[in-house]
Design a protein around this motif. Structure first.
Motif, PDB file in Angstrom:
ATOM      1  N   VAL A 482     -43.419 -27.277 -33.427  1.00 29.07           N
ATOM      2  CA  VAL A 482     -43.031 -27.568 -34.804  1.00 29.07           C
ATOM      3  C   VAL A 482     -42.250 -28.869 -34.894  1.00 29.07           C
ATOM      4  CG1 VAL A 482     -41.906 -26.603 -36.798  1.00 29.07           C
ATOM      5  CG2 VAL A 482     -42.828 -25.095 -35.086  1.00 29.07           C
ATOM      6  N   ILE A 483     -41.404 -29.120 -33.889  1.00 28.27           N
ATOM      7  CA  ILE A 483     -40.521 -30.279 -33.984  1.00 28.27           C
ATOM      8  C   ILE A 483     -41.309 -31.579 -33.946  1.00 28.27           C
ATOM      9  CG2 ILE A 483     -38.676 -31.482 -32.760  1.00 28.27           C
ATOM     10  CD1 ILE A 483     -37.611 -28.587 -32.199  1.00 28.27           C
ATOM     11  N   ASN A 484     -42.316 -31.615 -33.076  1.00 26.30           N
ATOM     12  CA  ASN A 484     -43.160 -32.809 -33.064  1.00 26.30           C
ATOM     13  C   ASN A 484     -43.978 -32.937 -34.342  1.00 26.30           C
ATOM     14  OD1 ASN A 484     -42.379 -34.126 -30.819  1.00 26.30           O
ATOM     15  ND2 ASN A 484     -43.935 -33.240 -29.479  1.00 26.30           N
ATOM     16  N   GLN A 485     -44.337 -31.815 -34.960  1.00 25.80           N
ATOM     17  CA  GLN A 485     -45.054 -31.885 -36.243  1.00 25.80           C
ATOM     18  C   GLN A 485     -44.181 -32.551 -37.301  1.00 25.80           C
ATOM     19  OE1 GLN A 485     -48.087 -31.183 -36.568  1.00 25.80           O
ATOM     20  NE2 GLN A 485     -48.559 -29.876 -34.809  1.00 25.80           N
ATOM     21  N   VAL A 486     -42.902 -32.182 -37.293  1.00 20.14           N
ATOM     22  CA  VAL A 486     -41.990 -32.782 -38.276  1.00 20.14           C
ATOM     23  C   VAL A 486     -41.890 -34.283 -38.037  1.00 20.14           C
ATOM     24  CG1 VAL A 486     -39.624 -32.834 -39.105  1.00 20.14           C
ATOM     25  CG2 VAL A 486     -40.703 -30.661 -38.546  1.00 20.14           C
ATOM     26  N   LEU A 487     -41.752 -34.682 -36.785  1.00 23.07           N
ATOM     27  CA  LEU A 487     -41.663 -36.107 -36.468  1.00 23.07           C
ATOM     28  C   LEU A 487     -42.899 -36.839 -36.972  1.00 23.07           C
ATOM     29  CD1 LEU A 487     -40.194 -36.229 -32.840  1.00 23.07           C
ATOM     30  CD2 LEU A 487     -39.049 -36.648 -35.001  1.00 23.07           C
ATOM     31  N   GLN A 488     -44.070 -36.231 -36.702  1.00 26.81           N
ATOM     32  CA  GLN A 488     -45.313 -36.886 -37.115  1.00 26.81           C
ATOM     33  C   GLN A 488     -45.458 -36.910 -38.622  1.00 26.81           C
ATOM     34  OE1 GLN A 488     -47.389 -34.427 -34.230  1.00 26.81           O
ATOM     35  NE2 GLN A 488     -48.714 -36.156 -33.808  1.00 26.81           N
ATOM     36  N   MET A 489     -44.892 -35.890 -39.268  1.00 26.73           N
ATOM     37  CA  MET A 489     -44.948 -35.828 -40.719  1.00 26.73           C
ATOM     38  C   MET A 489     -44.332 -37.080 -41.317  1.00 26.73           C
ATOM     39  SD  MET A 489     -43.929 -32.351 -42.549  1.00 26.73           S
ATOM     40  CE  MET A 489     -42.356 -32.649 -43.272  1.00 26.73           C
ATOM     41  N   PHE A 490     -43.290 -37.595 -40.671  1.00 25.00           N
ATOM     42  CA  PHE A 490     -42.637 -38.796 -41.187  1.00 25.00           C
ATOM     43  C   PHE A 490     -43.123 -40.040 -40.462  1.00 25.00           C
ATOM     44  CE2 PHE A 490     -39.692 -35.333 -42.178  1.00 25.00           C
ATOM     45  CZ  PHE A 490     -39.642 -35.508 -43.550  1.00 25.00           C
ATOM     46  N   GLY A 491     -44.323 -39.935 -39.882  1.00 26.28           N
ATOM     47  CA  GLY A 491     -44.952 -41.102 -39.296  1.00 26.28           C
ATOM     48  C   GLY A 491     -44.384 -41.537 -37.950  1.00 26.28           C
ATOM     49  N   LEU A 492     -43.594 -40.657 -37.309  1.00 25.07           N
ATOM     50  CA  LEU A 492     -43.042 -41.026 -36.004  1.00 25.07           C
ATOM     51  C   LEU A 492     -43.987 -40.557 -34.896  1.00 25.07           C
ATOM     52  CD1 LEU A 492     -39.378 -39.949 -36.699  1.00 25.07           C
ATOM     53  CD2 LEU A 492     -40.225 -42.288 -36.540  1.00 25.07           C
TER      54      LEU A 492
ATOM     55  N   ASP B  49     -57.066 -35.695 -38.040  1.00 28.35           N
ATOM     56  CA  ASP B  49     -56.034 -36.633 -38.488  1.00 28.35           C
ATOM     57  C   ASP B  49     -55.336 -36.065 -39.717  1.00 28.35           C
ATOM     58  OD1 ASP B  49     -54.591 -38.836 -38.102  1.00 28.35           O
ATOM     59  OD2 ASP B  49     -56.008 -40.240 -39.023  1.00 28.35           O
ATOM     60  N   PRO B  50     -54.349 -35.203 -39.499  1.00 32.23           N
ATOM     61  CA  PRO B  50     -53.813 -34.433 -40.625  1.00 32.23           C
ATOM     62  C   PRO B  50     -52.974 -35.288 -41.573  1.00 32.23           C
ATOM     63  CG  PRO B  50     -52.635 -33.930 -38.612  1.00 32.23           C
ATOM     64  CD  PRO B  50     -53.667 -34.922 -38.253  1.00 32.23           C
ATOM     65  N   SER B  51     -52.984 -34.896 -42.832  1.00 33.63           N
ATOM     66  CA  SER B  51     -52.181 -35.607 -43.825  1.00 33.63           C
ATOM     67  C   SER B  51     -50.772 -35.023 -43.840  1.00 33.63           C
ATOM     68  CB  SER B  51     -52.813 -35.433 -45.197  1.00 33.63           C
ATOM     69  OG  SER B  51     -52.701 -34.074 -45.579  1.00 33.63           O
ATOM     70  N   PHE B  52     -49.897 -35.636 -44.632  1.00 35.27           N
ATOM     71  CA  PHE B  52     -48.517 -35.177 -44.745  1.00 35.27           C
ATOM     72  C   PHE B  52     -48.460 -33.718 -45.172  1.00 35.27           C
ATOM     73  CE2 PHE B  52     -44.618 -34.542 -47.145  1.00 35.27           C
ATOM     74  CZ  PHE B  52     -43.667 -35.064 -46.280  1.00 35.27           C
ATOM     75  N   LEU B  53     -49.271 -33.383 -46.189  1.00 30.75           N
ATOM     76  CA  LEU B  53     -49.226 -32.017 -46.716  1.00 30.75           C
ATOM     77  C   LEU B  53     -49.741 -31.012 -45.711  1.00 30.75           C
ATOM     78  CD1 LEU B  53     -50.166 -32.306 -50.483  1.00 30.75           C
ATOM     79  CD2 LEU B  53     -47.998 -31.615 -49.440  1.00 30.75           C
ATOM     80  N   GLU B  54     -50.784 -31.388 -44.990  1.00 29.02           N
ATOM     81  CA  GLU B  54     -51.319 -30.457 -43.984  1.00 29.02           C
ATOM     82  C   GLU B  54     -50.286 -30.193 -42.889  1.00 29.02           C
ATOM     83  OE1 GLU B  54     -56.131 -31.142 -44.016  1.00 29.02           O
ATOM     84  OE2 GLU B  54     -54.819 -32.738 -43.292  1.00 29.02           O
ATOM     85  N   ARG B  55     -49.583 -31.246 -42.515  1.00 31.29           N
ATOM     86  CA  ARG B  55     -48.533 -31.059 -41.517  1.00 31.29           C
ATOM     87  C   ARG B  55     -47.411 -30.186 -42.072  1.00 31.29           C
ATOM     88  NH1 ARG B  55     -49.351 -33.823 -36.954  1.00 31.29           N
ATOM     89  NH2 ARG B  55     -50.252 -35.897 -37.040  1.00 31.29           N
ATOM     90  N   ARG B  57     -47.729 -27.898 -44.232  1.00 28.44           N
ATOM     91  CA  ARG B  57     -48.247 -26.528 -44.196  1.00 28.44           C
ATOM     92  C   ARG B  57     -48.101 -25.940 -42.784  1.00 28.44           C
ATOM     93  NH1 ARG B  57     -48.735 -22.433 -43.615  1.00 28.44           N
ATOM     94  NH2 ARG B  57     -50.337 -20.852 -43.945  1.00 28.44           N
ATOM     95  N   ALA B  58     -48.302 -26.808 -41.771  1.00 24.56           N
ATOM     96  CA  ALA B  58     -48.265 -26.319 -40.391  1.00 24.56           C
ATOM     97  C   ALA B  58     -46.868 -25.899 -39.971  1.00 24.56           C
ATOM     98  CB  ALA B  58     -48.790 -27.402 -39.442  1.00 24.56           C
ATOM     99  N   ILE B  59     -45.847 -26.536 -40.581  1.00 29.33           N
ATOM    100  CA  ILE B  59     -44.505 -26.138 -40.147  1.00 29.33           C
ATOM    101  C   ILE B  59     -43.919 -25.035 -41.019  1.00 29.33           C
ATOM    102  CG2 ILE B  59     -43.995 -28.373 -39.101  1.00 29.33           C
ATOM    103  CD1 ILE B  59     -42.158 -28.876 -41.521  1.00 29.33           C
ATOM    104  N   LEU B  60     -44.559 -24.754 -42.145  1.00 27.96           N
ATOM    105  CA  LEU B  60     -44.061 -23.641 -42.962  1.00 27.96           C
ATOM    106  C   LEU B  60     -44.200 -22.348 -42.183  1.00 27.96           C
ATOM    107  CD1 LEU B  60     -45.186 -23.881 -46.679  1.00 27.96           C
ATOM    108  CD2 LEU B  60     -42.912 -24.126 -45.679  1.00 27.96           C
ATOM    109  N   PRO B  61     -43.127 -21.558 -42.095  1.00 29.51           N
ATOM    110  CA  PRO B  61     -43.235 -20.333 -41.298  1.00 29.51           C
ATOM    111  C   PRO B  61     -43.991 -19.224 -42.017  1.00 29.51           C
ATOM    112  CG  PRO B  61     -41.026 -20.565 -42.164  1.00 29.51           C
ATOM    113  CD  PRO B  61     -41.778 -21.767 -42.625  1.00 29.51           C
ATOM    114  N   VAL B  62     -45.225 -19.508 -42.360  1.00 29.32           N
ATOM    115  CA  VAL B  62     -46.072 -18.503 -42.998  1.00 29.32           C
ATOM    116  C   VAL B  62     -47.408 -18.501 -42.266  1.00 29.32           C
ATOM    117  CG1 VAL B  62     -47.210 -17.815 -45.137  1.00 29.32           C
ATOM    118  CG2 VAL B  62     -45.005 -18.996 -45.210  1.00 29.32           C
ATOM    119  N   PRO B  63     -47.842 -17.367 -41.776  1.00 30.85           N
ATOM    120  CA  PRO B  63     -49.096 -17.353 -41.017  1.00 30.85           C
ATOM    121  C   PRO B  63     -50.302 -17.665 -41.906  1.00 30.85           C
ATOM    122  CG  PRO B  63     -48.263 -15.138 -41.305  1.00 30.85           C
ATOM    123  CD  PRO B  63     -47.219 -16.051 -41.844  1.00 30.85           C
ATOM    124  N   GLU B  64     -51.356 -18.173 -41.276  1.00 25.56           N
ATOM    125  CA  GLU B  64     -52.579 -18.515 -42.015  1.00 25.56           C
ATOM    126  C   GLU B  64     -53.231 -17.229 -42.533  1.00 25.56           C
ATOM    127  OE1 GLU B  64     -55.127 -20.884 -39.658  1.00 25.56           O
ATOM    128  OE2 GLU B  64     -55.959 -21.952 -41.357  1.00 25.56           O
TER     129      GLU B  64
END
Lengths: 640, 290
Positions: A482-492, B49-55, B57-64
């Motif tokens: 999850v932590i790397n996802q957050v970083l990537q979310m902000f383009g890092l 190549d996921p977008s901001f929103l998709e990412r 969604r991925a970190i939201l603690p809700v299962p698919e």
């Protein structure tokens, strides 16, 4: 006459108990020594044969080696099998169906590892020019089998290992103890005791003196006689080994594999210790070198004498305890408080057996060089004194200055100590700051929903910490975490958390910070609530600013609660095994290990039990010093 | 003035809520993972190549997809039930043994003045200072190698029970001290034996303290990981902590089973902890000042 009276008057009970102590401890010691000698005898015989094998194949080619090994194994029926491993190859084997030469199989990797272990041990010994690491390894198997592994040399250079399985079961134990002898001595002591009547009034009482002298005479006589027996056995063993040596050497001489040296002064390279050093007791022609044998005896006696003195001292103390009537008084006290002792006994026995005994065992272990591989060796052969501590504390090879910059040595004790200190300080600071801020916020007057916040914020503390650690390990997963996802979310860029020294350290800090702030929060909150509101009101009336109120009211009044909490959390963090072990595992390459995880890994991944015990002893000393200062600090704050 | 205070509180609430969300995120994440019905560590399969929103969604603690598959399979497909059973048995046995030993010793220390009393109490205190790792190696050699009690309940139980004794003894002794001696005296005069007094009078009176010590012993054994991982080598004898590590340590990564198992293991201790935290805190800080 009551028992307690009897205990004061008669010399008999004292004599009996003290003598029993001396005899039981003595025969235990001598029994252990005998068993030790027996073990050593078997191991020496096995090493003798293994050395002969290595010497006989040292100057021949691979085919010749296979032939010689095969023939020699047939000469000596007790050699059950011999294999030679050179690098990744099984060079020779006498085991049927092994089909040497061939590559080692996957399940034979331990042999390859063992070969590397022995090679490094040899190199260490050479490099340091002190003999520190054993290069001959002996494993005791069930049913008296011995497996001896030693370096296989070719042209004088290390080329691999030779492993021999040897049937050591055929040796009869040394002649059985003359059992009635100690009993006769005991009876003599009892008679002497029964004959003596003591006068309780007099300070200098001839009866007491006679009892003491008689006791000492009997005990010393017994011990001298037993030492004589030990020496007898050592000499017998030397001669038996010499005979065996001569017989085998003559056979090899006849085969032309290994010429028998007929020079009485020549060095015998067959009978060596575990470091490949010739023992020197048996000369090359099979004769006994008297001088060396005397030294050998003196060494053994030098080990046993201090223990005997300790036993004697103890037994005499017991005797005097009885003679001067303390036993009678102790017995009376025991009768009087018998209930108390019965109630305490179970817990006390448990503590002695499972806490204090292991503790002293661990300290003793630290002065040996025990590993998984040499546990079966005689204790005396494993004893190395301060060696482990010198290796841990005296190793200042902390970094290397190379052209590419400084390379830190992560295996060094001082590096690990530094990491541990930084780890502890960082975590405690984080825990206290977050705890303090949250407690201040939650202590705000009129804040709604305090109880809900409090329960939710306490959760991290309530969850078992190994689960927390594993969860955070998942969240730091380099690819899907999850932590790397957050970083990537902000383009890092995503971070490979466990590959860098600093980033890996941060994973531990984040996890530990998460689970440790609730404790501080709760403690501080409790203390804040106990500060009377009137003090703040009075200060406000006086015109004190927010900062002044914090500085002069809150902090001083928090101190008595905060300091013990910090003291406690320093020890917790210092020993926080689970977080380091389960989150980063000390990655990369052990750089983020703290002292306790390092000790664990030395013990259970490298199997260096003694070294790990010494390491733990050092940790204990550090904690002891800390504890000493802690009590001083706490005392100082109490006087405020 | 009043207006300003409320506004301050809004900011405080905002800060607190965001911090609390951050703080309980890992908990929500495990819950989501346990109900996701899959094993991967990511809750959602992300496109190339996921977008901001998709990412996001991925970190939201809700299962698919919501599913209880992990909870059912962890019992049926995995040995988790067995590990949990091991943990339950070991923890209960530890509690029984530990509380029995602690009660008798604490009673004697509280009620009798006998030679050796102070030394004994000091011994219990000193033993608390021995670091775990220093004990680990000798205990491993003695219990597993010499006594061959590795892979047995007994080995772990006796070690856990003795390690929890000192804390329990001090805690119970403190409580026994508060029970007035007069009750016992009159019972003694009435002809009751020491044992009867202990069983019929002291233990019932000390019930709350005994309950706390019992729970403390239980939680020590329930949450212990290192000794269990060293003592229990064969998979069938794992305790729950060692088993949970097995799911995600080394080469396997069955995060779904791990999450479901973690929730099952944590629930009772979290509930107990929230109930008991005030006793634990007072016990801990009191102990450190002494």
């Amino acid at each position: 006459m009551t028992i307690s009276e009897h205990l004061k008057r008669s010399a008999l009970p004292g004599m009996a108990v003290a003598m029993l102590f001396a005899l039981v401890l003595g025969s235990w010691l001598f029994g252990a020594e005998m068993a030790d000698l027996h073990l050593q005898h078997r191991q020496r015989l096995a090493v003798l044969q293994a050395n002969a094998l290595v010497l006989a194949v040292a100057d021949t080619d691979a085919a010749g080696t296979r032939k010689r090994v095969g023939e020699m194994q047939k000469l000596e029926p007790r050699i059950e099998s011999v294999i030679i491993v050179a690098g990744p190859q099984l060079l020779a084997s006498t085991r049927p169906g092994d089909g040497a030469p061939r590559q080692l199989k996957r399940e034979e990797k331990p042999l390859y590892d063992l070969s590397n272990l022995i090679r490094t041990a040899r190199e260490t010994n050479r490099g340091e020019e002190v003999v520190r690491k054993k290069t001959i390894q002996i494993d005791e198997m069930p049913s008296g089998r011995l497996v001896v592994t030693l370096p296989y040399l070719s042209g004088g250079e290390f080329a691999g290992i030779l492993q021999m399985q040897f049937d050591g079961s055929g040796y009869p134990r040394a002649a059985g103890d003359t059992f009635p002898f100690p009993i006769l001595l005991l009876i003599a002591a009892l008679l002497a005791g029964a004959a003596l009547r003591m006068q309780t009034q007099k300070k200098v009482d001839p009866a007491k003196l006679i009892a003491l002298v008689a006791f000492l005479l009997i005990v010393l006589f017994y011990q001298q006689q037993q030492i004589g027996r030990l020496e007898q056995v050592v000499k017998q063993d030397n001669r038996a080994i010499a005979t065996q040596y001569l017989a085998s050497a003559e056979q090899l001489d006849r085969l032309g594999y290994l010429p028998l040296l007929r020079d009485p002064a020549g060095v015998n390279h067959w009978d060596t210790d575990d470091y490949e050093r010739p023992r020197g007791v048996i000369a090359a022609d099979g004769s006994i070198a008297e001088e060396a044998e005397t030294k050998q005896l003196a060494r053994r006696a030098g080990f046993i004498r201090p223990i005997l003195w300790a036993i004697d001292l103890f037994a005499v103390a017991v005797l005097l305890f009885f003679l001067y009537g303390y036993a009678g008084r102790a017995y009376a006290a025991f009768r009087e408080h018998i209930y108390a002792y019965i109630y305490v006994a179970p817990a006390m026995i448990g503590m002695l057996v499972l806490v204090f005994f292991p503790f002293s065992y661990g300290i003793t272990l630290a002065f040996t060089d025990t590993t998984l591989f040499n546990e079966s060796l005689p204790f005396l052969d494993r004893l190395i004194g301060w060696g482990n501590f010198k290796a841990i504390l005296g190793d200042f090879n902390i970094y290397q200055d190379t052209a590419e910059g400084i390379i830190w040595n992560y295996q060094n004790f001082y590096w690990t100590l530094m990491v541990t200190v930084v780890w502890t300080i960082t975590n405690v600071v984080i825990g206290v700051s977050f705890g303090f801020i949250l407690a201040m916020v939650l202590n705000t007057e009129g804040l709604r929903g305090k109880a809900i916040y409090r329960v939710l914020l306490i959760l991290p503390w309530a969850i078992p910490n190994y689960i927390t650690a594993l969860v955070w390990r998942g969240m730091f997963h380099p690819q899907f975490g999850v932590i790397n996802q957050v970083l990537q979310m902000f383009g890092l860029e995503p971070v490979a958390w466990f590959d860098g020294v600093i980033s890996s350290f941060l994973t531990g800090v984040a996890t530990n910070g998460w689970l440790s702030f609730p404790f501080m929060m709760v403690v501080i909150l409790g203390a804040l609530q106990s500060i009377p509101k009137e003090m703040y009101e009075a200060a406000e009336v006086e015109g004190a600013s927010r900062w002044q109120r914090l500085r002069h009211i809150t902090l001083p009044l928090l101190k008595p609660t905060l300091i013990p909490a910090i003291v406690l959390s320093v020890v917790w963090t210092f020993n926080m095994f689970n977080i380091i072990f389960l989150v980063s595992g000390g990655e990369p390459s052990g750089a983020n290990e703290i002292l306790v995880t390092k000790a664990y890994k030395i013990a259970f991944e490298q199997y260096q039990y003694a070294y790990a015990a010494a390491y733990s002893t050092v940790i204990f000393m550090i904690l002891l010093v800390y504890g000493f200062f802690q009590t001083r600090i706490t005392k100082a704050t109490e006087s405020f | 003035m009043a207006n300003m205070k409320t506004r301050n509180h809004i900011w405080l609430h905002l800060g607190l809520i965001s911090f609390t969300l951050l703080a309980i995120y890992p908990v929500l994440w495990v819950l989501a993972l346990s109900f996701s019905g899959q094993q991967s560590v990511g809750l959602i399969d992300l496109p190339q190549d996921p977008s901001f929103l998709e990412r996001l969604r991925a970190i939201l603690p809700v299962p698919e997809h919501w599913s209880v598959k992990n909870y059912t399979e962890v019992w049926t497909e995995q040995q988790f039930g067995r590990w949990l059973w091991n943990s339950v048995v070991i923890s209960l046995m530890t509690t029984l043994l530990g509380v029995f030993l602690a009660c008798t010793a604490a009673y004697a220390f509280s009620r009798f003045r006998f030679p050796g009393r102070n030394t004994g109490m000091l011994m219990f205190l000193v033993s608390q200072m021995f670091p775990g790792t220093l004990m680990l190696i000798p205990l491993f050699i003695i219990i597993v190698k010499q006594l061959e009690l590795g892979n047995t309940y007994l080995g772990l139980v006796i070690v856990y029970a003795t390690t929890s004794i000192p804390f329990c003894v001090w805690m119970l002794k403190g409580y026994f001290d508060t029970i007035p001696y007069d009750i016992e005296e009159s019972a003694l005069i009435d002809g009751a034996s020491r044992l009867t007094i202990f069983w019929r009078i002291i233990l019932p009176l000390a019930k709350p303290a005994i309950a706390i010590t019992a729970l403390f012993s239980f939680m020590t054994a329930w949450n212990e990981f290192i000794l269990a991982s060293v003592f229990m080598e064969s998979e069938a004898n794992y305790t729950a902590p060692v088993g949970l590590r097995f799911f995600v340590g080394g080469f396997s990564s069955q995060w779904g089973y791990f999450a479901a198992g973690s929730v099952i293991v944590s629930l009772p201790v979290v509930a107990l902890f929230l109930q008991l935290q005030k006793y634990l805190i007072s016990g801990l800080t009191a102990g450190s000042v002494k």
